[in-house]
Motif scaffolding. Sequence first.
Motif, PDB file in Angstrom:
ATOM      1  N   GLU A 174       0.985  -1.081  -0.059  1.00 34.94           N
ATOM      2  CA  GLU A 174       0.030   0.166   0.030  1.00 34.94           C
ATOM      3  C   GLU A 174       0.893   1.238   0.046  1.00 34.94           C
ATOM      4  O   GLU A 174       0.523   2.368  -0.420  1.00 34.94           O
TER       5      GLU A 174
ATOM      6  N   CYS B  56       1.909   1.619  -3.558  1.00 36.43           N
ATOM      7  CA  CYS B  56       0.782   1.482  -4.514  1.00 36.43           C
ATOM      8  C   CYS B  56       1.020   0.307  -5.591  1.00 36.43           C
ATOM      9  O   CYS B  56       0.823   0.544  -6.732  1.00 36.43           O
TER      10      CYS B  56
ATOM     11  N   ILE C  79      -9.188  -1.833  -2.649  1.00 35.66           N
ATOM     12  CA  ILE C  79      -8.359  -0.657  -2.801  1.00 35.66           C
ATOM     13  C   ILE C  79      -8.769   0.233  -3.888  1.00 35.66           C
ATOM     14  O   ILE C  79      -9.799  -0.031  -4.649  1.00 35.66           O
TER      15      ILE C  79
ATOM     16  N   PHE D  11      -2.854   2.502  -8.074  1.00 39.75           N
ATOM     17  CA  PHE D  11      -1.847   0.981  -8.065  1.00 39.75           C
ATOM     18  C   PHE D  11      -1.466   0.696  -9.387  1.00 39.75           C
ATOM     19  O   PHE D  11      -2.078   0.804 -10.370  1.00 39.75           O
TER      20      PHE D  11
END
Length: 137
Positions: free
Chosen positions: A25, A28, A57, A62
């Motif tokens: 996270e 990403c 998410i 990402f």
Amino acid sequence: MKTVVIFYALGEQEMRKLYSFALDEEKCIFFVKVDGFFKEEDAKIYLSEFQTVVNSINPSIFTLIIDGRGQEEVPSDVVDDIIFVLKLYWMANFKTLIIISPTSPASRIQVENCAHKINFPGVFVDSVEEAYNLLNK
């Protein structure tokens, strides 16, 4: 990086890891490693677990890295399934899509031909290092 899911299936002689998910996270990055040959039931579970992570998410920030080096050649009647999965990756709206090509020449050709058929917007690379180097540019 936190590992989200590791899935094992019964092989002929031993348990084998079919896939693993890792979600970083902070950077990403959603990293997926797939190995071997997925049976229909394995594929259903994989797709469900993949979608669960995607739903947790914001994919647009990402990068999705699919490490497919361990993928085995699949029968020609499964080509539509490869196309379906590539479309799933694409339609999830990740910021960047990177596929680490299968090591097997036959599998590599299968996946790249499927990607070409649908004008898949992802980038194909040969190694994990190459995938991460793309992110550092």
